[in-house]
Write an enzyme that holds these catalytic residues in place. Sequence first.
Site, short mmCIF file in Angstrom:
data_model
loop_
_atom_site.label_atom_id
_atom_site.label_comp_id
_atom_site.label_asym_id
_atom_site.label_seq_id
_atom_site.Cartn_x
_atom_site.Cartn_y
_atom_site.Cartn_z
N TRP A 75 0.91 -1.16 0.00
CA TRP A 75 0.00 0.00 0.00
C TRP A 75 0.93 1.19 0.00
O TRP A 75 1.62 1.46 0.98
CB TRP A 75 -0.87 -0.03 1.26
CG TRP A 75 -1.98 0.97 1.25
CD1 TRP A 75 -3.09 0.97 0.45
CD2 TRP A 75 -2.11 2.13 2.08
NE1 TRP A 75 -3.90 2.06 0.74
CE2 TRP A 75 -3.32 2.78 1.73
CE3 TRP A 75 -1.34 2.68 3.07
CZ2 TRP A 75 -3.75 3.95 2.35
CZ3 TRP A 75 -1.77 3.84 3.71
CH2 TRP A 75 -2.96 4.47 3.33
N LYS A 487 -19.50 6.52 7.27
CA LYS A 487 -19.81 5.26 6.57
C LYS A 487 -20.23 5.55 5.13
O LYS A 487 -19.75 4.93 4.19
CB LYS A 487 -20.93 4.52 7.30
CG LYS A 487 -20.48 3.82 8.55
CD LYS A 487 -19.78 2.51 8.33
CE LYS A 487 -18.33 2.41 8.44
NZ LYS A 487 -17.54 3.13 9.35
N GLU A 490 -17.26 6.96 2.94
CA GLU A 490 -16.07 6.14 2.69
C GLU A 490 -16.35 4.94 1.79
O GLU A 490 -15.43 4.40 1.19
CB GLU A 490 -15.42 5.69 4.00
CG GLU A 490 -16.17 4.66 4.81
CD GLU A 490 -15.33 4.17 6.01
OE1 GLU A 490 -14.13 3.98 5.88
OE2 GLU A 490 -15.93 4.00 7.07
N HIS A 506 -26.07 27.96 12.25
CA HIS A 506 -24.82 28.75 12.35
C HIS A 506 -23.99 28.62 11.09
O HIS A 506 -22.76 28.66 11.14
CB HIS A 506 -24.02 28.28 13.58
CG HIS A 506 -24.77 28.48 14.87
ND1 HIS A 506 -24.93 29.71 15.46
CD2 HIS A 506 -25.46 27.60 15.62
CE1 HIS A 506 -25.65 29.58 16.55
NE2 HIS A 506 -25.99 28.32 16.68
N LYS A 602 -7.27 -0.90 5.71
CA LYS A 602 -7.94 -1.38 6.91
C LYS A 602 -7.27 -0.87 8.17
O LYS A 602 -7.93 -0.53 9.13
CB LYS A 602 -7.98 -2.91 6.93
CG LYS A 602 -8.72 -3.48 8.13
CD LYS A 602 -10.14 -2.96 8.21
CE LYS A 602 -10.87 -3.37 9.46
NZ LYS A 602 -12.17 -2.66 9.60
C1 AGP Z 1 -13.79 3.40 9.64
O1 AGP Z 1 -14.77 2.79 8.81
C2 AGP Z 1 -12.44 3.48 8.97
N1 AGP Z 1 -12.01 2.26 8.45
C3 AGP Z 1 -11.41 4.19 9.83
O2 AGP Z 1 -11.96 5.45 10.19
C4 AGP Z 1 -11.00 3.46 11.14
O3 AGP Z 1 -12.06 3.46 12.05
C5 AGP Z 1 -9.81 4.23 11.74
O4 AGP Z 1 -8.75 4.17 10.83
C6 AGP Z 1 -9.36 3.69 13.10
O5 AGP Z 1 -8.96 2.35 12.97
P1 AGP Z 1 -8.67 1.51 14.33
O6 AGP Z 1 -9.97 1.38 15.05
O7 AGP Z 1 -8.14 0.20 13.84
O8 AGP Z 1 -7.67 2.29 15.14
#
Ligand code: AGP
Length: 607
Positions: A75, A487, A490, A506, A602
């Site tokens: 990535w 949600k 994304e 506001h 992820k």
């Molecule tokens: C949420 O749908 C995302 N994938 C992202 O905001 C995620 O919650 C965030 O990166 C935190 O991840 P973590 O809970 O593994 O720390």
Amino acid sequence: MCGIIGYAGHRPAVTVILEGLKRLEYRGYDSAGMALIQNKELNVVRAKGKIRELEDKLAFQDPYHATTGIGHTRWATHGLPSEENAHPHPDQEQKLALVHNGIIENHARLKRELQQLGCSFRSETDTEVLSHLISQELKQQGSVPRAMSTALQRVEGSYAVALISLNGEGRIWAARHSSPLILGLGQGENFVASDIPAFLPYTREVVFLEDNEIVQITPSSWQVLDGSSLEHRDKEQVHISWDVQSAQKSGYRHFMLKEIMEQPRVIRDCLAGRTDSSRATTLLPELDHLPLPRRLHIVACGTSYHAGLWARNIFQDWAGIPVEVEIASEFRYNRRIIQEGDLILAVSQSGETADTLAGLRQARQLGHRVLGLCNVLGSSIAREADGVVYTQAGPEISVASTKAMCSQMTAMLLLALHWGRMGGFLDEPARRGILRELEELPAILEAELEGMQQTAQRLARKYAWCRSCFFLGRGDHFALALEGALKLKEISYIHAEGYAAGEMKHGPIALVDPEFPTFALAPGNALQSKLLSNLQEVRTRGGPVVCLAPPGLDQDVDDIWEIPAIQAPLNGFLFLSAMQLFAYEMAVYLGKDVDQPRNLAKSVTVE
Ligand code: AGP
């Protein structure tokens, strides 16, 4: 983030590595590759794009019979997605190859040094610096572990690396700092990987590596060494109870839908063994060594941050504990007052989120206590905190976090109950009532999910034209509005903003017009009348309004989505599931890549 798998065993390594990389695809990637040693030669095959591109390239090579190799899904963090930047990266003499997950923060300086020694670089990556650095040290040290130890001590930043070398055919060496790496121990075969699903079909026996450890595996042995002294380290072997099925889709079209539908079980599993209804108390031995917090600082990112925001009032109402909730990337750079007796609660599904981990480390360096709230067993945050409460939600594969938030909310309710009893803030009858409602919640949610999905599907089709929308809420439903907006944006790529309903006048209401729908959470609490008047302000400006509310709402809106009237704050679980399903159905209807949305990973293990 990147995925790593290393295999030393008796099977054709190519097959094991390809399968393992496929089970790591959920981590998000843009290129892939593998390295094998065969006939005393190092073979590196890499491809931009998905793993099938790598398979196509392998199909045109002489069949590999090697039974040891390393593989990687990248990535991109330094250098565009390309074949040259894909891992593994060999050294100049093609005597070793290495895969890496993380960021080498001082790579530029190291690269200049290596170039002065005559190293030529073929990629734009920080990782290639590691290959050359270890290769240079290998010429001096003669042993791979010693060379790794010396080289890695010069590295600043985060890494999980796996390496093969002509100096040790049939062996794999690996090391980690702030990036996850796990050993899988099989029969006549051993694995090293970024995450458990990569080798789960072969073994459930794992060893979690810690920072500053170097590991050497062969088909029949494994050894963990201290990263500096290279002395042997004893490590605990852990049995993983997940089965391959639970890490797969179980018949659902997407992991995200599976994980939304798992939420009733997730609540049950998170509660399992942690409540004693007869004594109206919680059983959380993980907290036994921690005093009652004077103040709570919840630190998290993304969905986990929204879970913390949702729980704020509950900690205050049930335990009388003042709460600050901070985005981790702000927490670590803002000046803040943390006093004696305060507790940091680091909330993270993956337990590897760089900003949250950095916030934890900073708090600990300042001498403050940190409690982790994580889902992944043995993750960095789980191991580095003073204590950890696991959410026990099972593997969350979809990039969009759903059941993780549900489990985090459940766990924080338990924490609030625990501290409420500990501090004498919540009497037994109150605790008994809450525990009873918590135990009834999974069945209520289970009964609603199918109907919710149908409503979500209908509304997704009706509003699929929108380019932007609001999610509005008040109180703890403001946090849920933020999550509903996250949600939707994304996974469907529709712009969505979560807002405190009282804030509309506001400024934001300037955006409202017939092309800009508003989704409002109206749980029927004391703030209902104020929220409904906010919605009338939207309606009079021609903005379409969808109102999620308990049955019986008498309000002039475009759509009413009935949500069963259960006691707050547990009604939040129903509103959350509805918005998760709405985002899911919208993304499916728009043909998006639901489980691996563009640009997302992820676990964000980089800053
Ligand atoms: C949420 O749908 C995302 N994938 C992202 O905001 C995620 O919650 C965030 O990166 C935190 O991840 P973590 O809970 O593994 O720390």
